[in-house]
Design a protein around this motif. Structure first.
Motif, short mmCIF file in Angstrom:
data_model
loop_
_atom_site.label_atom_id
_atom_site.label_comp_id
_atom_site.label_asym_id
_atom_site.label_seq_id
_atom_site.Cartn_x
_atom_site.Cartn_y
_atom_site.Cartn_z
N ALA A 133 0.83 -1.19 0.00
CA ALA A 133 0.00 0.00 0.00
C ALA A 133 0.87 1.25 0.00
CB ALA A 133 -0.92 -0.01 1.22
N ASP A 134 0.36 2.30 -0.61
CA ASP A 134 1.12 3.55 -0.67
C ASP A 134 1.49 4.05 0.73
OD1 ASP A 134 -0.66 4.97 -3.54
OD2 ASP A 134 1.00 3.54 -3.41
N SER A 135 0.60 3.81 1.70
CA SER A 135 0.82 4.31 3.05
C SER A 135 2.01 3.66 3.75
CB SER A 135 -0.44 4.12 3.89
OG SER A 135 -0.79 2.74 3.96
N VAL A 136 2.47 2.51 3.25
CA VAL A 136 3.58 1.82 3.90
C VAL A 136 4.80 1.66 3.00
CG1 VAL A 136 1.92 0.56 5.34
CG2 VAL A 136 2.89 -0.55 3.30
N LYS A 137 4.68 2.09 1.76
CA LYS A 137 5.82 1.96 0.83
C LYS A 137 7.04 2.67 1.39
CE LYS A 137 4.24 1.06 -3.87
NZ LYS A 137 2.95 0.45 -3.60
N GLY A 138 8.17 1.97 1.27
CA GLY A 138 9.42 2.53 1.77
C GLY A 138 9.65 2.29 3.25
N ARG A 139 8.61 1.81 3.95
CA ARG A 139 8.75 1.54 5.39
C ARG A 139 8.56 0.05 5.72
NH1 ARG A 139 5.18 3.56 8.90
NH2 ARG A 139 3.43 3.61 7.41
N PHE A 140 7.65 -0.61 5.03
CA PHE A 140 7.34 -2.02 5.29
C PHE A 140 7.86 -2.88 4.14
CE2 PHE A 140 3.21 -1.45 8.01
CZ PHE A 140 3.90 -0.55 8.83
N THR A 141 8.35 -4.06 4.49
CA THR A 141 8.83 -5.01 3.49
C THR A 141 8.28 -6.39 3.77
OG1 THR A 141 10.91 -3.79 3.27
CG2 THR A 141 10.88 -6.03 2.42
N PRO A 197 1.97 6.24 14.61
CA PRO A 197 0.76 5.91 15.37
C PRO A 197 -0.38 5.41 14.49
CG PRO A 197 1.74 7.90 16.22
CD PRO A 197 2.52 7.54 14.99
N GLU A 198 -0.48 5.90 13.27
CA GLU A 198 -1.55 5.47 12.37
C GLU A 198 -1.36 4.05 11.86
OE1 GLU A 198 0.27 8.29 12.16
OE2 GLU A 198 0.68 8.82 10.06
N ASP A 199 -0.23 3.42 12.16
CA ASP A 199 -0.04 2.00 11.82
C ASP A 199 -0.66 1.08 12.88
OD1 ASP A 199 3.26 2.86 10.74
OD2 ASP A 199 1.52 2.46 9.47
N THR A 200 -1.16 1.66 13.96
CA THR A 200 -1.79 0.86 15.01
C THR A 200 -3.01 0.13 14.46
OG1 THR A 200 -1.03 2.31 16.78
CG2 THR A 200 -2.99 0.98 17.22
N ALA A 201 -3.02 -1.19 14.63
CA ALA A 201 -4.10 -2.01 14.08
C ALA A 201 -3.84 -3.47 14.47
CB ALA A 201 -4.16 -1.90 12.56
N VAL A 202 -4.83 -4.29 14.21
CA VAL A 202 -4.63 -5.74 14.24
C VAL A 202 -4.17 -6.14 12.84
CG1 VAL A 202 -5.66 -8.00 14.59
CG2 VAL A 202 -6.35 -6.07 16.03
N TYR A 203 -3.07 -6.86 12.78
CA TYR A 203 -2.50 -7.27 11.51
C TYR A 203 -2.80 -8.75 11.28
CZ TYR A 203 -0.02 -2.89 10.91
OH TYR A 203 0.28 -1.56 10.72
N TYR A 204 -3.28 -9.04 10.07
CA TYR A 204 -3.66 -10.39 9.70
C TYR A 204 -2.83 -10.85 8.50
CZ TYR A 204 -7.94 -9.32 12.32
OH TYR A 204 -8.85 -8.97 13.29
N LEU A 221 6.68 -9.65 7.73
CA LEU A 221 6.42 -8.25 7.44
C LEU A 221 7.35 -7.44 8.32
CD1 LEU A 221 4.66 -6.31 5.75
CD2 LEU A 221 3.21 -6.07 7.78
N GLN A 222 8.39 -6.90 7.72
CA GLN A 222 9.30 -6.02 8.44
C GLN A 222 8.75 -4.61 8.39
OE1 GLN A 222 12.26 -6.73 10.15
NE2 GLN A 222 12.08 -4.59 10.78
N MET A 223 8.52 -4.03 9.55
CA MET A 223 7.90 -2.71 9.65
C MET A 223 8.88 -1.76 10.32
SD MET A 223 4.03 -3.81 10.79
CE MET A 223 4.53 -4.30 12.42
#
Length: 125
Positions: free
Chosen positions: A60-68, A87-94, A80-82
């Motif tokens: 997703a554009d919101s995580v490009k360059g930060r998540f792999t 703070p907006e990355d706060t969520a349940v990840y599936y 998933l390397q984050m």
């Protein structure tokens, strides 16, 4: 396919976490995999996906360059390397798995037929 996520937790903004998702089943190595997340009061959204071979990825554009996203088929595990968490990355990840053929990735949640139970990621400001 049964999927079990791990690696979530509480981290300060700017920090890093690595999520893992280990699968049971013989079709893992032939299946595309994805990571999705759902924040309170929001719909589940696509984060990243990887093809069966690992040769193609998308995020997703919101995580490009930060998540792999990456995978190790010998270990039946997707990662998933984050980095540079916000703070907006706060969520349940599936994590989720597509049927084994054709093995191509997808950004659509309804094209995945197996899901893990989720792992909580909380980023404090």
């Amino acid at each position: 396919v049964q999927l079990v996520e791990s690696g979530g937790g509480l981290v300060q903004a700017g920090g890093s976490l690595r999520l893992s998702c280990t699968a049971s089943g013989r079709t893992f190595s032939r299946s595309a995999l994805g990571w999705f997340r759902q924040a309170p009061g929001k719909e589940r959204e696509f984060v990243a996906a990887i093809s069966w071979s690992g040769g193609n990825t998308d995020s997703a554009d919101s995580v490009k360059g930060r998540f792999t996203i990456s995978r190790d088929n010998a270990k039946n595990t997707v990662y998933l390397q984050m980095n540079t968490l916000k703070p907006e990355d706060t969520a349940v990840y599936y994590c989720a798995s597509r049927p084994p053929f054709p093995g191509t990735l997808s950004v659509r949640a309804n094209e995945y037929n197996s899901w893990g139970q989720g792992t909580q990621v909380t980023v404090s400001s």
